[in-house]
Design a protein around this motif. Structure first.
Motif, PDB file in Angstrom:
ATOM      1  N   VAL A 164      14.852  21.079   4.169  1.00  0.00           N
ATOM      2  CA  VAL A 164      15.944  20.194   4.599  1.00  0.00           C
ATOM      3  C   VAL A 164      17.002  20.061   3.505  1.00  0.00           C
ATOM      4  CG1 VAL A 164      16.507  17.817   5.261  1.00  0.00           C
ATOM      5  CG2 VAL A 164      14.471  18.920   6.197  1.00  0.00           C
ATOM      6  N   ALA A 165      16.545  19.958   2.262  1.00  0.00           N
ATOM      7  CA  ALA A 165      17.489  19.765   1.160  1.00  0.00           C
ATOM      8  C   ALA A 165      18.246  21.034   0.794  1.00  0.00           C
ATOM      9  CB  ALA A 165      16.739  19.239  -0.066  1.00  0.00           C
ATOM     10  N   THR A 166      17.647  22.200   1.028  1.00  0.00           N
ATOM     11  CA  THR A 166      18.292  23.446   0.611  1.00  0.00           C
ATOM     12  C   THR A 166      19.065  24.141   1.727  1.00  0.00           C
ATOM     13  OG1 THR A 166      16.221  24.627   1.044  1.00  0.00           O
ATOM     14  CG2 THR A 166      16.609  23.859  -1.207  1.00  0.00           C
ATOM     15  N   ASP A 167      18.696  23.909   2.980  1.00  0.00           N
ATOM     16  CA  ASP A 167      19.326  24.637   4.086  1.00  0.00           C
ATOM     17  C   ASP A 167      20.071  23.725   5.062  1.00  0.00           C
ATOM     18  OD1 ASP A 167      18.194  27.699   4.088  1.00  0.00           O
ATOM     19  OD2 ASP A 167      16.741  26.315   3.244  1.00  0.00           O
ATOM     20  N   LEU A 168      19.457  22.599   5.423  1.00  0.00           N
ATOM     21  CA  LEU A 168      20.099  21.730   6.408  1.00  0.00           C
ATOM     22  C   LEU A 168      21.163  20.827   5.780  1.00  0.00           C
ATOM     23  CD1 LEU A 168      17.028  20.704   8.612  1.00  0.00           C
ATOM     24  CD2 LEU A 168      18.656  22.590   8.937  1.00  0.00           C
ATOM     25  N   LEU A 169      20.821  20.213   4.649  1.00  0.00           N
ATOM     26  CA  LEU A 169      21.758  19.315   3.956  1.00  0.00           C
ATOM     27  C   LEU A 169      21.845  19.709   2.483  1.00  0.00           C
ATOM     28  CD1 LEU A 169      20.618  15.921   5.534  1.00  0.00           C
ATOM     29  CD2 LEU A 169      22.644  17.256   6.151  1.00  0.00           C
ATOM     30  N   PRO A 170      22.447  20.867   2.188  1.00  0.00           N
ATOM     31  CA  PRO A 170      22.493  21.318   0.796  1.00  0.00           C
ATOM     32  C   PRO A 170      23.473  20.503  -0.042  1.00  0.00           C
ATOM     33  CG  PRO A 170      23.760  22.798   2.184  1.00  0.00           C
ATOM     34  CD  PRO A 170      23.102  21.808   3.108  1.00  0.00           C
ATOM     35  N   VAL A 171      23.249  20.535  -1.341  1.00  0.00           N
ATOM     36  CA  VAL A 171      24.140  19.852  -2.281  1.00  0.00           C
ATOM     37  C   VAL A 171      25.364  20.727  -2.529  1.00  0.00           C
ATOM     38  CG1 VAL A 171      24.358  18.905  -4.603  1.00  0.00           C
ATOM     39  CG2 VAL A 171      22.195  18.683  -3.362  1.00  0.00           C
ATOM     40  N   LYS A 172      26.550  20.152  -2.339  1.00  0.00           N
ATOM     41  CA  LYS A 172      27.787  20.919  -2.474  1.00  0.00           C
ATOM     42  C   LYS A 172      28.539  20.623  -3.758  1.00  0.00           C
ATOM     43  CE  LYS A 172      28.377  21.272   2.542  1.00  0.00           C
ATOM     44  NZ  LYS A 172      29.268  21.001   3.710  1.00  0.00           N
ATOM     45  N   ASP A 173      28.289  19.497  -4.373  1.00  0.00           N
ATOM     46  CA  ASP A 173      28.940  19.169  -5.638  1.00  0.00           C
ATOM     47  C   ASP A 173      28.002  18.289  -6.462  1.00  0.00           C
ATOM     48  OD1 ASP A 173      29.075  16.702  -4.357  1.00  0.00           O
ATOM     49  OD2 ASP A 173      31.181  16.957  -3.812  1.00  0.00           O
ATOM     50  N   GLU A 174      28.437  17.978  -7.671  1.00  0.00           N
ATOM     51  CA  GLU A 174      27.588  17.209  -8.578  1.00  0.00           C
ATOM     52  C   GLU A 174      27.346  15.794  -8.067  1.00  0.00           C
ATOM     53  OE1 GLU A 174      27.518  15.885 -13.310  1.00  0.00           O
ATOM     54  OE2 GLU A 174      29.079  17.219 -12.525  1.00  0.00           O
ATOM     55  N   ARG A 175      28.300  15.239  -7.376  1.00  0.00           N
ATOM     56  CA  ARG A 175      28.147  13.877  -6.880  1.00  0.00           C
ATOM     57  C   ARG A 175      27.100  13.776  -5.774  1.00  0.00           C
ATOM     58  NH1 ARG A 175      34.206  12.367  -5.352  1.00  0.00           N
ATOM     59  NH2 ARG A 175      33.952  14.449  -4.407  1.00  0.00           N
ATOM     60  N   GLY A 176      26.786  14.895  -5.136  1.00  0.00           N
ATOM     61  CA  GLY A 176      25.812  14.871  -4.055  1.00  0.00           C
ATOM     62  C   GLY A 176      24.371  15.016  -4.493  1.00  0.00           C
ATOM     63  N   ILE A 177      24.131  15.204  -5.802  1.00  0.00           N
ATOM     64  CA  ILE A 177      22.759  15.384  -6.281  1.00  0.00           C
ATOM     65  C   ILE A 177      21.946  14.111  -6.096  1.00  0.00           C
ATOM     66  CG2 ILE A 177      21.348  15.867  -8.312  1.00  0.00           C
ATOM     67  CD1 ILE A 177      23.556  17.652  -9.338  1.00  0.00           C
ATOM     68  N   GLU A 178      22.545  12.988  -6.449  1.00  0.00           N
ATOM     69  CA  GLU A 178      21.820  11.723  -6.338  1.00  0.00           C
ATOM     70  C   GLU A 178      21.471  11.404  -4.887  1.00  0.00           C
ATOM     71  OE1 GLU A 178      22.437   7.029  -7.653  1.00  0.00           O
ATOM     72  OE2 GLU A 178      23.896   8.558  -8.223  1.00  0.00           O
ATOM     73  N   SER A 179      22.406  11.627  -3.992  1.00  0.00           N
ATOM     74  CA  SER A 179      22.144  11.375  -2.567  1.00  0.00           C
ATOM     75  C   SER A 179      21.076  12.316  -2.026  1.00  0.00           C
ATOM     76  CB  SER A 179      23.439  11.526  -1.771  1.00  0.00           C
ATOM     77  OG  SER A 179      24.422  10.612  -2.205  1.00  0.00           O
ATOM     78  N   ALA A 180      21.087  13.569  -2.492  1.00  0.00           N
ATOM     79  CA  ALA A 180      20.083  14.531  -2.031  1.00  0.00           C
ATOM     80  C   ALA A 180      18.681  14.143  -2.492  1.00  0.00           C
ATOM     81  CB  ALA A 180      20.430  15.925  -2.535  1.00  0.00           C
ATOM     82  N   LEU A 181      18.566  13.652  -3.719  1.00  0.00           N
ATOM     83  CA  LEU A 181      17.253  13.224  -4.213  1.00  0.00           C
ATOM     84  C   LEU A 181      16.722  12.024  -3.424  1.00  0.00           C
ATOM     85  CD1 LEU A 181      17.817  13.556  -8.075  1.00  0.00           C
ATOM     86  CD2 LEU A 181      16.495  15.064  -6.592  1.00  0.00           C
ATOM     87  N   LYS A 182      17.592  11.069  -3.148  1.00  0.00           N
ATOM     88  CA  LYS A 182      17.172   9.919  -2.355  1.00  0.00           C
ATOM     89  C   LYS A 182      16.806  10.325  -0.930  1.00  0.00           C
ATOM     90  CE  LYS A 182      20.835   7.477  -3.274  1.00  0.00           C
ATOM     91  NZ  LYS A 182      21.795   6.330  -3.294  1.00  0.00           N
ATOM     92  N   MET A 183      17.561  11.273  -0.390  1.00  0.00           N
ATOM     93  CA  MET A 183      17.269  11.751   0.951  1.00  0.00           C
ATOM     94  C   MET A 183      15.906  12.430   1.006  1.00  0.00           C
ATOM     95  SD  MET A 183      17.270  14.796   2.868  1.00  0.00           S
ATOM     96  CE  MET A 183      18.331  15.873   1.906  1.00  0.00           C
ATOM     97  N   GLN A 184      15.586  13.233  -0.016  1.00  0.00           N
ATOM     98  CA  GLN A 184      14.293  13.902  -0.046  1.00  0.00           C
ATOM     99  C   GLN A 184      13.150  12.901  -0.155  1.00  0.00           C
ATOM    100  OE1 GLN A 184      13.975  17.700  -2.355  1.00  0.00           O
ATOM    101  NE2 GLN A 184      16.036  17.197  -3.006  1.00  0.00           N
TER     102      GLN A 184
END
Length: 258
Positions: A164-184
């Motif tokens: 989900v984190a790598t294909d469905l909702l990938p991180v596109k910029d540095e600001r999205g790293i924190e949101s991606a970690l919380k989402m995971q």
């Protein structure tokens, strides 16, 4: 997997009755002790290496200077002035490789060994508690190894969460790293909840034990698959809540730190 294969390897040396199963799990408890020991050395050694490499790279970046080498200067000459102030991870810093290696040793190897030790201890303790129940032992190895089935299912859930984190909702910029970690963290907790419910009702026995219908007794305490699910579920969502609360009070993105 290593704990499961260790149980399979030691199983022929013990009887299949309640006493033999309990002694087997008492021997397996040594696995948690070994995991805790290697975690201590990995954590302490990794932390020492990380700090030494971090300080060394920082000092190397701040002591880059020009002029005549110290061996060719007279004793009365003043020390050369610092002409560079390189960050510790700058490629021109001769200590950057040691710094990066130290970060990996401390943050990956040290943290991983600590996690392995804690997880191994918890699994061995749960196996020993399960072996103390005659109804769990009588239900078969599926019920006895219920803690390991949760661990195995967690690996599959982690793979799905990574997808989900790598294909469905990938991180596109540095600001999205924190949101991606919380989402995971949230997605993995959400997926594990029904998984634990199904595992509890599939592997744990549902029999009549005294005044409790649809349960089993452990050291005089009546339990059931539903109670086991709630026990694991509270810990699961409690860990998730701790992660979000800690992130709120320590992250620069929220008002307590700002």
């Amino acid at each position: 997997m290593s704990l499961y294969f260790l149980i399979i390897a030691l199983r022929p040396f013990f009887s299949d009755d309640e006493v033999g199963t309990l002694r087997l799990m008492e021997c397996i408890a040594g696995f948690g002790l070994g995991g805790s020991s290697i975690a201590m050395f990995g954590r302490v050694g990794g932390g020492i290496y990380t700090k030494a490499a971090d300080v060394g790279a920082d000092l190397a970046g701040k002591s880059m200077c020009a002029g005549t080498p110290r061996t060719e200067r007279h004793s009365g000459w003043p020390d050369p002035q610092v002409v560079e102030n390189l960050p510790e991870d700058d490629p021109h810093n001769p200590g950057t490789i040691a710094d990066n290696v130290g970060d990996n040793v401390g943050d990956v190897a040290g943290m991983g060994s600590d996690l392995f030790g804690s997880f191994g201890e918890a699994s061995c303790a749960a196996l020993l508690v399960g072996a103390s129940s005659p109804m769990i032992v009588a239900a078969g190895w599926g019920a006895l190894l219920f803690p390991l089935t949760i661990s195995g299912a967690g690996i599959i859930v982690c793979l799905i969460t990574s997808f989900v984190a790598t294909d469905l909702l990938p991180v596109k910029d540095e600001r999205g790293i924190e949101s991606a970690l919380k989402m995971q963290l949230f997605v993995s907790t959400l997926l594990m909840t029904p998984t634990i419910y199904l595992l509890a009702h599939f592997f744990l026995p549902a029999a009549t034990c005294g005044s409790c219908v649809g349960g089993f007794v452990i050291n005089g305490v009546c339990s059931s698959p539903l109670k086991a699910f709630f026990c694991v579920g509270f810990g699961l969502w409690g860990g998730c809540a701790i992660g979000f609360i800690t992130e709120y009070y320590t992250s620069f993105s929220y008002s307590p730190v700002q």
